[in-house]
Scaffold this motif. Structure first.
Motif, mmCIF file in Angstrom:
data_model
loop_
_atom_site.group_PDB
_atom_site.id
_atom_site.type_symbol
_atom_site.label_atom_id
_atom_site.label_comp_id
_atom_site.label_asym_id
_atom_site.label_seq_id
_atom_site.Cartn_x
_atom_site.Cartn_y
_atom_site.Cartn_z
ATOM 1 N N SER A 59 0.864 -1.176 0.000
ATOM 2 C CA SER A 59 0.000 0.000 0.000
ATOM 3 C C SER A 59 0.898 1.224 0.000
ATOM 4 O O SER A 59 2.100 1.126 0.272
ATOM 5 C CB SER A 59 -0.888 0.029 1.249
ATOM 6 O OG SER A 59 -0.091 0.146 2.427
ATOM 7 N N HIS A 60 0.315 2.384 -0.299
ATOM 8 C CA HIS A 60 1.097 3.618 -0.229
ATOM 9 C C HIS A 60 1.610 3.818 1.195
ATOM 10 O O HIS A 60 2.752 4.207 1.410
ATOM 11 C CB HIS A 60 0.218 4.796 -0.672
ATOM 12 C CG HIS A 60 0.965 6.091 -0.814
ATOM 13 N ND1 HIS A 60 0.390 7.229 -1.305
ATOM 14 C CD2 HIS A 60 2.243 6.440 -0.509
ATOM 15 C CE1 HIS A 60 1.266 8.211 -1.302
ATOM 16 N NE2 HIS A 60 2.408 7.752 -0.828
ATOM 17 N N GLN A 61 0.780 3.513 2.176
ATOM 18 C CA GLN A 61 1.184 3.636 3.579
ATOM 19 C C GLN A 61 2.368 2.730 3.901
ATOM 20 O O GLN A 61 3.181 3.028 4.767
ATOM 21 C CB GLN A 61 0.000 3.271 4.476
ATOM 22 C CG GLN A 61 0.261 3.404 5.961
ATOM 23 C CD GLN A 61 -0.789 2.677 6.775
ATOM 24 O OE1 GLN A 61 -0.822 1.458 6.826
ATOM 25 N NE2 GLN A 61 -1.680 3.444 7.395
ATOM 26 N N HIS A 100 5.354 -4.074 4.256
ATOM 27 C CA HIS A 100 4.864 -2.855 4.898
ATOM 28 C C HIS A 100 5.950 -2.443 5.875
ATOM 29 O O HIS A 100 6.288 -3.192 6.786
ATOM 30 C CB HIS A 100 3.544 -3.101 5.622
ATOM 31 C CG HIS A 100 2.848 -1.853 6.074
ATOM 32 N ND1 HIS A 100 3.474 -0.869 6.821
ATOM 33 C CD2 HIS A 100 1.583 -1.406 5.877
ATOM 34 C CE1 HIS A 100 2.616 0.117 7.060
ATOM 35 N NE2 HIS A 100 1.462 -0.186 6.494
ATOM 36 N N SER A 105 9.883 4.824 7.909
ATOM 37 C CA SER A 105 9.436 5.634 6.788
ATOM 38 C C SER A 105 9.627 7.101 7.137
ATOM 39 O O SER A 105 10.155 7.452 8.192
ATOM 40 C CB SER A 105 7.964 5.326 6.459
ATOM 41 O OG SER A 105 7.569 5.960 5.255
ATOM 42 N N THR A 107 7.671 11.151 6.493
ATOM 43 C CA THR A 107 6.423 11.818 6.109
ATOM 44 C C THR A 107 6.379 12.148 4.625
ATOM 45 O O THR A 107 5.305 12.134 4.023
ATOM 46 C CB THR A 107 6.231 13.106 6.923
ATOM 47 O OG1 THR A 107 7.404 13.939 6.785
ATOM 48 C CG2 THR A 107 6.007 12.795 8.400
ATOM 49 N N GLN A 110 4.733 9.259 2.801
ATOM 50 C CA GLN A 110 3.438 8.785 3.270
ATOM 51 C C GLN A 110 2.275 9.531 2.604
ATOM 52 O O GLN A 110 2.422 10.690 2.188
ATOM 53 C CB GLN A 110 3.340 8.957 4.788
ATOM 54 C CG GLN A 110 4.210 7.975 5.561
ATOM 55 C CD GLN A 110 3.709 6.557 5.441
ATOM 56 O OE1 GLN A 110 2.574 6.244 5.780
ATOM 57 N NE2 GLN A 110 4.577 5.671 4.949
ATOM 58 N N PRO A 116 4.241 7.985 9.677
ATOM 59 C CA PRO A 116 4.272 6.533 9.499
ATOM 60 C C PRO A 116 3.500 5.849 10.624
ATOM 61 O O PRO A 116 3.266 6.453 11.682
ATOM 62 C CB PRO A 116 5.765 6.192 9.580
ATOM 63 C CG PRO A 116 6.476 7.479 9.318
ATOM 64 C CD PRO A 116 5.590 8.554 9.846
ATOM 65 N N VAL A 117 3.126 4.589 10.407
ATOM 66 C CA VAL A 117 2.369 3.860 11.419
ATOM 67 C C VAL A 117 3.230 2.762 12.031
ATOM 68 O O VAL A 117 4.186 2.285 11.423
ATOM 69 C CB VAL A 117 1.076 3.260 10.831
ATOM 70 C CG1 VAL A 117 0.161 4.364 10.323
ATOM 71 C CG2 VAL A 117 1.381 2.265 9.713
ATOM 72 N N GLU A 151 -7.824 -0.353 12.665
ATOM 73 C CA GLU A 151 -7.066 -0.258 11.411
ATOM 74 C C GLU A 151 -6.417 -1.585 11.013
ATOM 75 O O GLU A 151 -6.062 -1.778 9.851
ATOM 76 C CB GLU A 151 -5.968 0.801 11.523
ATOM 77 C CG GLU A 151 -6.471 2.230 11.645
ATOM 78 C CD GLU A 151 -5.323 3.206 11.777
ATOM 79 O OE1 GLU A 151 -4.984 3.849 10.760
ATOM 80 O OE2 GLU A 151 -4.754 3.323 12.887
#
Length: 366
Positions: A59-61, A100, A105, A107, A110, A116-117, A151
């Motif tokens: 994913s982009h995330q 992932h 990562s 900002t 993102q 980032p998560v 999420e």
């Protein structure tokens, strides 16, 4: 005696030999879309028993480095189709590594410039790669935010959808990246996971996300087309666990019923020492735990292998050996290993980003 050059069946994937090209991030996919140059690069290396692509964002995330490929948009699937078709035409087998990055990562990479998560809001003391003025720039990772409980099902589904996209793109299978301090490894290990809900605390809870991902991916495309990468003790990307042996023994026991194609284990520090005095680990016990629980996947070893060490590993029960940096500079590594060398030396200045130089221009034997 079994040699590197003997064929083997890894789940549903028949391999011509036991030599594997390890996943290597090369930052040559602008806009996260695979290019014709990437097709050339992988096809040059198709004599490997198995090619594992560079880590590919689900994913982009999930993206943490500039110009790494993805598998979440139609143009990415189309780009990968050209890669897999070319590799298959050359007689090779290829899987993609589903990735992932979690907190590793920035900002700038993102969606919407967000944070980032991660399992917990703990910044990784490590660097990531941005490309500026045509060159790679190493920058500190950004402060992450902790993922909300609601999420997590979406992230599991991102892995599932990426696996289906990989099959659509013509891959022979996928490898789930659960190593090197990225998201799934962050959930596993105490140094990054300080949650107090069902995904933190106990070994069972910290392994929950990984197990859910593996169940979803194997249900989607079949366990015989799925591998997993683990790194029990590597310090890569500022990751650590207080007691890794029982954690990873439990993980592989939970993975055993899924009928995986292979288990890919990084021994020691990724790209560094194979033995870490402050982080002892019994890899034979890990494999024994997997087999005792009914795990049938081929056992793949990785980290600093050369021909004598690889043969020693096979004699000790390993079934596949992954080679990383050697594959950067030696597209015909299988032939060079058979001949005992010589081996080209990789140009470190061209590892990340750029074009043909240091990517598709290394000479072959003959």
């Amino acid at each position: 005696m079994t040699t590197l050059f003997d064929p083997i069946q890894a789940g549903d994937i028949a391999l011509a030999n036991r030599i594997v090209m390890a996943p290597l991030t090369r930052n040559r996919a602008p806009g996260a879309v695979p290019t014709p140059l990437m097709a050339t690069y992988y096809t040059q290396r198709a004599s490997a028993g198995l090619l594992i692509t560079e880590a590919t964002a689900i994913s982009h995330q999930g993206q943490g480095y500039a110009d790494v490929p993805g598998l979440y948009a139609p143009e990415q699937v189309a780009g990968w189709k050209a890669v897999t078709a070319s590799v298959h035409a050359a007689g090779g087998k290829i899987v993609t590594q589903l990735w992932h990055v979690g907190r590793v990562s920035h900002t700038e990479l993102q969606p919407g410039g967000g944070a980032p998560v991660a399992p917990s809001a703990i910044t990784a003391k490590t660097k990531t790669v941005l490309l500026k003025d045509g060159g790679a720039v190493f920058v500190d990772t950004s402060e992450p935010r902790a993922l909300r409980l609601d999420e997590l099902p979406g992230i599991v589904d991102d892995y599932r959808r990426a696996a289906l996209a990989a099959i659509e793109a013509g891959f022979d299978g996928v490898e789930v990246h659960a190593a090197n301090g990225y998201l799934l490894d962050q959930f596993l290990k105490t140094g990054a996971n300080q949650r107090t809900d069902a995904y933190g605390g106990s070994i069972e809870n910290r392994a929950r996300l990984l197990v859910e991902v593996m169940q979803a991916v194997t249900a989607a495309i079949g366990g015989g087309r799925v591998g997993i990468r683990l790194s029990p003790v590597t310090p890569a990307n500022d990751i650590v666990d207080a007691d890794p042996q029982p954690l990873f023994d439990s993980v592989v026991r939970q993975l055993a019923p899924l009928g995986l194609a292979y288990v890919h284990v990084i021994e020691g520090a990724t790209g560094g020492p194979r033995e870490l005095p402050d982080r002892p680990f019994d890899y034979a016990a890990l494999k024994a735990a997997y087999r005792a629980a009914g795990g049938t996947g081929a056992w793949m070893v990785n980290n600093g292998y050369d021909l004598p060490l690889a043969q020693q590993a096979l004699a000790g029960g390993a079934e596949l050996v992954a080679f990383g940096k050697a594959y950067i500079a030696n597209p015909d590594l299988v032939e060079r290993l058979k001949a005992g060398g010589p081996f080209n030396v990789p140009d470190k200045m061209t590892f990340y980003g750029g074009g043909e130089k240091g990517y598709t221009d290394y000479p072959t034997l003959g």
